[in-house]
Structure formats: C-alpha cells, structure tokens
Scaffold this active site. Structure first.
Site: not given
Lengths: 324, 442, 177
Positions: B315, B311
C-alpha cells in the site's frame, strides 16, 4: 527547590494509562487549587502567556471545545480554534499534514477531538508539542474521567476539615457506570481512572453493549440496574446514541429506558442516595428522567464547571514548565 | 554476459539439501545437471558459488500475492512485486484478482501473466476472480480464464468473502471441470462490519471495532460442508484462528478435500501490536492472540495447514500514515517470508527445512496445479528445471526499509531482527538473485 | 557551609520583626500576614503568634502561592501548586504583610504582588523577610528584615526552619562547595 513537581507528567495526555495514581491525584489537587481562582472576580492568570494552544476538533463538541478554550484563556494562552468542518481538512487534508501545519504555526499543545480511536496517538507521533486527547472515537476521553473523579472526590469530602479531599484518592467508593459501555470513551477512561484511584466500579449494561474483552477490566458486571444501584455511592449514566438501535444492540428505546434508564423510582432503590453524573449532552427521558437530571443529587452542571478547572490543571501541568 | 555465464552453468558446492545432506549440485542448461556428495564435483567450466553450508531449497511458490497491477501501480507493479518475490526466494507467485479492473476476464489474467513473463524475475500466475467484479453475485467467466493462455486454476474473491452460500456452492462445483480450486477469503461480512482488529481484550481496551474469530470460523465450517457435499476442492486463504484450525483438522479427518494456508505474519505477530495504533499492523484477517499464533504454528508443522502464503499486500505510504480506522488493510510479505518462517518454525524446533520445502514449494504448486514443465514445486533431482534457492540460515539481520524491491514500505518487520537471508535465487537455471541482490536491478 | 544565623538568632529576629510590625502599623488592627511557600508560611505563623501574644489577640495568618505568577516557569518542569489560604476576613482594605524567607532578586515578591491583585485590593502591602541578601533586579525593598546578609551571586543562602527542615538555621555556602 522543593516546589518542583515530583510526578512530572508525560508530554502527552492520550489515555488515562499515561497517568500513575500519584499523577492523577496531582491533577485533581491542582484543579482544586485552580477552582478557587476561577471563583475569584478576576479570572485570568498569566501562567501560560506566550503559549499557543490549538483546539483541533474533527467532531462537533461545543461543550468540550468551550471548556478547553475557557481553561486555556484563563491561563492566558493564545487559543486557535481549528474546526475540521469548512477547513482544508474537509477538503481531504490528512491528519498528518494538519499536524505538520499546526507545528509550523508553533502550537505548544494540540487538543484533539476525533472520531477515530487512536487519532491522538497518531497525532502525537507527528507533532513536537503536547497532544491532549479530548475524545478519540470509542477509545478514551481522559479529561472527562478526571473531571468526573474530581467531582466525586469533592462531593464525598464536603466537610471543611476534609478540604475537598485534596491529596486523597477514591478508595472504597462504589461507582456504577450505566449504559453503552461498548461505544463509550467516557466509560473506558473512567474505568481506568476510578479503579486506579481505588474506587470499586460496576458496569451496568445489556450484554450487547459490553465489549467482548471486558472480562479483563478491573470491574464487576451487572445486567440488573435495580440490583446494582443498591450499594452505589455514584451512578454515572452514559449517553445513548439512538442509531445503535439499528444495529440490533437493543430492541427499542422504551425497553432500554425501562431496563437501563435512571428514574426516581429506581434511584429510590439506592441505599446511599447516590450522586448522579452524566457526561452530557443528556437525552432526557431516555437514559435519565428529567426529574433525576434536575434532582439535588445530580451533579451534571457541576461537572461542566469542574471541567474547566481540570482542563486548566492539565494545561498547566503539561505546558507550565520548561519545554520538554 | 549473463548468457555466457549461464551456458557454462553453476556449481553449488557443499550445500545442505532439504533433507540436511551435504551435497554438490551443478546447474547447467536450465536444469539440475548433477548431484553428488559434497566435495566430489569439480568446477570445470561452471562458475562456483561460494555456498558452503548454505541451505538449498526448491524455489518457493506463493499462492497468495497482491501485485496491484493493473490499477494501483503506485503501490506495486508486476515488475517490482515479482522482483521482491525473487529476493524472498520465490520462483513463482500467484497474483490475486482484486486489481482494477478486476481479474475476472481472460483479458486481464493474460495481461498479468504476460507482464510477469516480460519482467522475468519469477513466474507470475494469475488468480481469477470467482464472481464478476468481486461482487459476490454472478460467477465470473471461470472457464474462459481456465482455458486462456493464463491457464487459471485458482479462483478467489480475496479481499472479499464469497459469502452467499449458493454462489459458493456453484463456484465449487463449476471449477471441477478443469480441476480448479476456490480459494476462500473466510469472513462473514455482517459479523465484521466496520471491523478494525481482532475482537478481544485488546480491542476492548483500544475501542476499535472487533473482528471476531467466529466470523472466519463460521464461513470455513460452512464451506468445508459445501465442498464435501459437492465433492469439490476448497482452499482456505490466510487461516488466522485456533478455531479455524480445529475445523480444518476435523474436515480433513473426515476426508473432505480442503487445503489451507497461513501467512508468515499470523505465525509471528499478535494483536497487541495494535496498541501502537500504527496501521502498519492493520491487516485482514487481523493479527490474533498469542494462543492463535501457537495453534497456527502447530497446525503448519503437523500439516493441518498445508502451506505458507504471503498475502503480500503493498500500500502507498499515505494509506498507512493516517488514523487506524482510515488505513488500508495489509502488509508486505514476500521479501521476509522465509526469515519469519525460520524464526517462528525452525529456530524453535517446531519444524525443519524438509517440511518447509513441502509447505512453501511442493504443496502450493500442487494446490495451484502448476504445470510440471515449469519446474515449480519439484523435488530437486537431476533433469528437473533448476528452480532453487540458497539461504544463509546463520545470519541475523535487522530488517530495513531501504533494502526492498517493493514500491511500498508497509513492512511490519522493519527494525526487527530476523534470522536467515536468501542469497541466491535461480529460475530455470538463470541466476536472478546473487548475494542477496537482484542480478538485473530494477 | 558557614552558619550565619543560629536558632536563637532566628527567634530574636522574629520577635523583633513582630514588634516592628506593631510599631509601624500602630497596633495590629487590620493586619493580615500572608506567608509565601514554602518556608514563608511557617515564618508568618510564628510572627502571627508572637504578635498575638504581644497584643493579646490573634491576628489572621494565611498563605499566598505565587507559582502561577512566576516569570521563570519555563526554566523548570511544572511545579505543584501550594494552596492559597486567605483568612476569612479577606484582604480588601487590609494591611497585608507578606512574609518570605529570603529576599534576593525581588521577582518572587513581584509575583506575590500580582497574585495578591487577583484576590482583592488591600489598603497597603508590606514585606517581612528573614534574610535580605541583596542583588535586587526589581525596585522592591523589605519593610522588616531579620538580617541583612551581603553575598555574592555565586554564594548560596540556605534557610532551614524547624517545621520543614527539622532545625532553625541560616547557612551560607560558596558555589564551589
């Protein structure tokens, strides 16, 4: 010198967790002394001359802002009010950039009110000055809890020889905190502080308005206000935000008021004619009836007065010495 | 030059096989050319890798990666993300569909695969969206994506839950025609409105809106029953709670065709990290309690949870340098995944490298129906494409922000000391990573 | 450490100061003694009771905390406040005698005068100290001095009084000790 404060406070006041019992009592005692000065005809002290205090408010809260402003000004600090509305903040400037800007301006302390839990913790990482949490989301509002504890202590030690309770804690005092605990920063700070000072705290709320993790708190829980009020020395009513109704936390304002509101009839069930506290602004007729809010046992306006003394004490103890 | 070395091949001498036998292994012409007991192979024309005592594993396969391209190339690109994957020992990754535009058409998934191929650091497989625009309403063109050059077999609205029961049922049924799988992001949307972190003791203290375990468990319970009912294959993304483990264990015992993944961070980190209010620890599903962590480790060891998936969620800095509630969910995962697994599963004796090869290579390739010709997820034997990695399991190193191929820095392990490091990654015989560095720098 | 005032010396000094206060003010009318924390508080109480004995009636004694008016706050961590206790008659129109242990730079007294100004407007303000060690940095002088003690800057004057330190004594020490 014997007059150096032994329990020196941390640089920031972000949470009641930042305070030991001794430090909390020191703040209350300092506030007690400063309260006398606030009563004097000349309300200005030179103590924080040359210090700059910024009120950084991302939420409207006129009463808290004015309280901090009055406290800072009575200590001769320069006060800059920085309201998020209509400023660069509303144009998308990040909290970090705002923090760096304030630091460049030479702010010695930033008093932050913000809708996000933990905003004050974040700010403290980005600024060199002291950060005072004036309410962050649904997390904490430490100065409110301090002024509540101060108000309670003063009233329970009214005899002249008790000297307003200076030096004392709140051992043996029964306090009920009533209402929307889940969303209340006032409740979180008060639970920590009052229990640290030895008070016995009972939370009174419908189960929907208590956090799932409340089992870990040093409190008892009651769903029955009539029962809980019996042994109370103090009833602290929390403000209810009506928009909570939309999220199915309770069926109607009327039902909430009937089960968890404070009125004269319910107050009469208290065996010790409890003191009434409310952080304001109050919703008359919702969490508290007008008669209760205005009754002799209500300390709501005194809380406001005490707020200035507590905030003076915090400002003095954070800024009144050498730079950390 | 690379070509010349490649044609002569590599000799990996005295490495530990997943089964912990000391072996020599020769890579030549893109495949495993020879395997023999340690010390028995001579270099000949091959380049000898200083590899004595290193752990050999099949190239890792990640079923759950966010590469952000197209749309958020400021956070990651397929090139940087696949390079990070190679550094972490992955030879294949599945790129999630929540890009901009969403990977819900053949055009987007083909572009993702093509960009992966051009970068050449590892094989990039595309995950297709289940519903158009990830909106949970109408099915995306699942068949078109399956039959495209990208040959999509894994479909997911990851980031969002396929919460409508009927849409979920139809999706499960529909992908049966090409042996696809629906990878569900299990999160009841109503129970997690404004949710910020695990609901429990810590959230109560911090005043952050809770993300209750039941919001995950209720969807998993529903979906395993749906999968049973329609006889379809279901995969559960990033299982995070002990309750979810119990439901999956029950479903598997009942014969339901369900598989599940756990992320490295859910095997190591707990919700107490939120007390810093540093959103580097904000992730969805959120970090849970220590009890959950221990249940997930046990489930991964015993096979209730089939695979580890990263996962990996890059960002940009500004999405994390802000208030917790304003911050984006997600953390980097590719580069440190294997170290975290070593820390949480191997060092404490819960599992072993043979099992980790299954959980991080064979099983994810199987679930993703990765084509055998790619060599991914194959047991290391003579003749198969040489997708292998070498790990120095002895070292302990402090994770640093500087040494990353990712464009982002939202790495929750920074300044933490972790064991093990991937030193070599071979993709079909080509050396992609040598001595822990990319052979072809970005 | 060298003892410069014994317990008996201190007692005599207090008695003398008490008499001087009565003499200079022609009685004890309107006199209010304010001790400056920490040791000045107890010296003020002693002087107050001596005057009480001499004139046959008790005179008001209070304390005056000067912390918030100090000009050296930034040199140390924040200090705890000592309660300021003003006798019930207040200070307006009174003859205030400030009492402290040591007079040195004069800055403490400057702060005390400021603190007094917050509270009211006395008729006059006088100063009584146990020890005057010189080195004034402000135009301030004491009206009543127990002992003038010439010192160098490097020396340390240590006043001990029974209520705080368990004994009455004034010592002087060189900085190198």
């Amino acid at each position: 010198m014997s007059d150096v404060v032994t329990p020196v406070l941390k640089r920031h006041l972000l949470s009641i967790d930042d305070l030991t019992r001794e430090q909390a009592i020191l703040i209350l005692d300092t506030a007690d002394e400063l309260a006398r000065i606030s009563d004097a005809p000349i309300k200005k002290l030179p103590t924080l001359r040359g210090r700059t205090v910024v009120n950084l408010f991302y939420e409207d809260s006129t009463r808290t802002r004015i309280s901090f402003e009055a406290a800072a000004k009575r200590l001769s600090a320069d006060v800059i009010n920085f309201s998020a509305k209509g400023s660069s903040v509303s144009k998308g400037e990040s909290l970090k950039d705002t923090a760096l800007t304030l630091q460049a301006m030479g702010a010695d302390a930033v008093i932050l009110r913000h809708s996000a839990s933990g905003a004050a913790h974040r700010l403290a990482e980005w600024t060199k000055g002291s950060v005072i949490n004036a309410g962050d989301g649904t997390h904490e509002h430490p100065t409110q809890a301090l002024l509540d504890a101060f108000t309670i202590r003063k009233h329970l030690n009214k005899n002249p020889e008790q000297n307003g309770g200076v030096g004392a804690d709140l051992t043996g005092v029964n306090v009920a905190i009533v209402g929307d605990i889940l969303h209340s920063r006032v409740a979180r700070s008060n639970v920590l502080l009052l229990s640290r000072l030895g008070a016995k705290v009972t939370l009174v709320a419908p189960p929907t308005l208590l956090p799932v993790g409340v089992s870990d708190w040093p409190v008892s829980i009651s769903y029955d206000f009539n029962n809980a009020i019996g042994e109370c020395d103090v009833v602290m009513m929390l403000r209810l935000q009506l928009e909570r109704m939309k999220s199915a936390f309770f069926p109607s304002a009327r039902e909430y008021s009937r089960l968890f509101g404070l009125d004269m009839e319910r107050l009469a069930k208290g065996k010790k004619s409890p003191l009434i506290l409310h952080p304001g602004p109050i919703n008359r007729g919702l969490e508290i009836s007008a008669e209760c809010a205005d009754s002799a046992d209500s300390l709501i306006l005194e809380q406001v007065t005490n707020g200035v003394s507590i905030r003076m004490a915090v400002l003095y103890l954070l800024l009144g010495g050498a730079d950390a | 030059m690379t070509q010349r070395i490649e044609s002569s091949g590599y000799l990996l001498s005295s490495v530990l096989s997943p089964e912990q036998e000391l072996i020599d292994i020769r890579i030549s012409n893109g495949v495993i050319a020879e395997i023999a007991s340690a010390g028995s192979l001579t270099p000949g024309a091959s380049v000898t890798i200083e590899s004595a005592g290193m752990q050999l594993l099949p190239g890792l396969v990640d079923l759950h990666t966010h590469l952000r391209e197209p749309g958020r190339e400021d956070a990651e690109t397929i090139r940087t993300g696949s390079a990070a994957a190679a550094l972490g020992g992955f030879t294949a990754v599945h790129a999630m569909a929540n890009t901009d535009p969403v990977a819900d058409t053949a055009g987007v998934v083909e572009q993702v695969v093509r960009l992966g191929r051009e970068a050449g650091y590892c094989d990039v497989y595309a995950v297709g969206a289940v519903t158009q625009g990830l909106e949970g309403l109408a099915l995306a063109e699942l068949g078109a994506m399956a039959h495209s050059m990208a040959q999509v077999r894994v479909f997911s609205d990851d980031g969002k839950c396929v919460s409508d029961s009927l849409v979920m049922r139809r999706a499960l049924e529909y992908v049966k025609q090409f042996d696809g799988v629906i990878a569900q992001h299990a999160q009841d949307p109503r129970l997690t409105e404004m949710a910020q972190m695990n609901e429990g003791i810590i959230s109560a203290k911090l005043g952050l809106t809770g993300w209750p375990a039941v919001a995950e468990e209720a969807i998993i319970a529903r979906d395993v029953l749906l999968a049973e009912h329609v006889g379809a294959r279901l995969h559960i993304c990033h299982v995070s709670t002990s309750g979810s483990v119990e439901i999956i264990r029950w479903a598997k015992a009942r014969g339901i065709n369900v598989t599940a993944e756990v992320t490295p961070h859910h095997l190591l980190l707990t919700d107490s990290l939120a007390e810093t209010y540093n959103p580097i620890y904000k992730v969805n599903p959120p970090l849970r309690t220590n009890e959950d962590v221990l249940a997930l480790r046990t489930a991964l060891a015993d096979g209730t949870i089939d695979i580890v998936a990263t996962d990996h969620a890059p960002h940009p800095r500004e999405s994390k340098e802000c208030e917790w509630s304003e911050a984006a969910n997600g953390m980097l995962g590719l580069e440190n995944a294997l170290s975290v697994i070593q820390e949480s599963m191997i060092e404490n004796g819960l599992s072993n490298w043979k099992t980790i090869a299954e959980r991080m290579s064979y099983a994810p390739a199987r679930i993703g129906r990765v084509d055998a010709s790619s060599g991914h997820g194959q047991i290391i034997k003579v003749g198969v494409p040489a997708n292998v990695i070498l790990i120095d399991t002895k070292i302990r190193r402090k994770v640093s922000e500087m040494k990353s191929a990712s464009k982002s820095s939202n790495n929750p392990y920074i300044d933490r000391t972790l064991p093990g490091q991937v030193l070599y990654t071979f993709l079909r015989g080509e050396m992609i990573v040598a001595n822990g560095e990319l052979v072809r720098p970005l | 450490m060298k003892a410069v005032l014994s317990s008996a010396d201190i007692s005599r000094a207090i008695t003398r100061i008490s008499h001087e206060i009565i003499e200079k003010n022609r009685g004890s009318e309107d006199i209010v003694l304010l001790g400056i924390p920490t040791r000045g508080i107890h010296l003020a109480e002693r002087i107050g009771s001596e005057i009480g004995v001499i004139v046959g009636q008790s005179i008001p004694v209070g304390t005056l905390d000067i912390t918030l008016h100090r000009d050296d706050l930034r040199s140390k961590p924040p200090r705890a406040l000592t309660p300021t206790k003003i006798p019930s008659g207040g200070i307006d129109g009174k003859r205030i005698v400030l009492v402290d242990d040591v007079l040195y730079s004069g800055r403490t007294i400057r702060a005390a005068l400021d603190a007094l100004g917050e509270i009211g407007r006395p008729a006059l303000v006088q100063l009584a100290v146990l020890v005057d060690r010189g080195h004034r940095e402000l135009p301030i002088r004491a009206d009543y001095v127990g002992k003038n003690l010439p010192t160098s800057h490097e020396e340390i004057v240590k006043v001990s009084i029974h209520e705080v330190d368990g004994e009455d004594q004034v010592q002087i020490a060189g900085s190198h000790e």
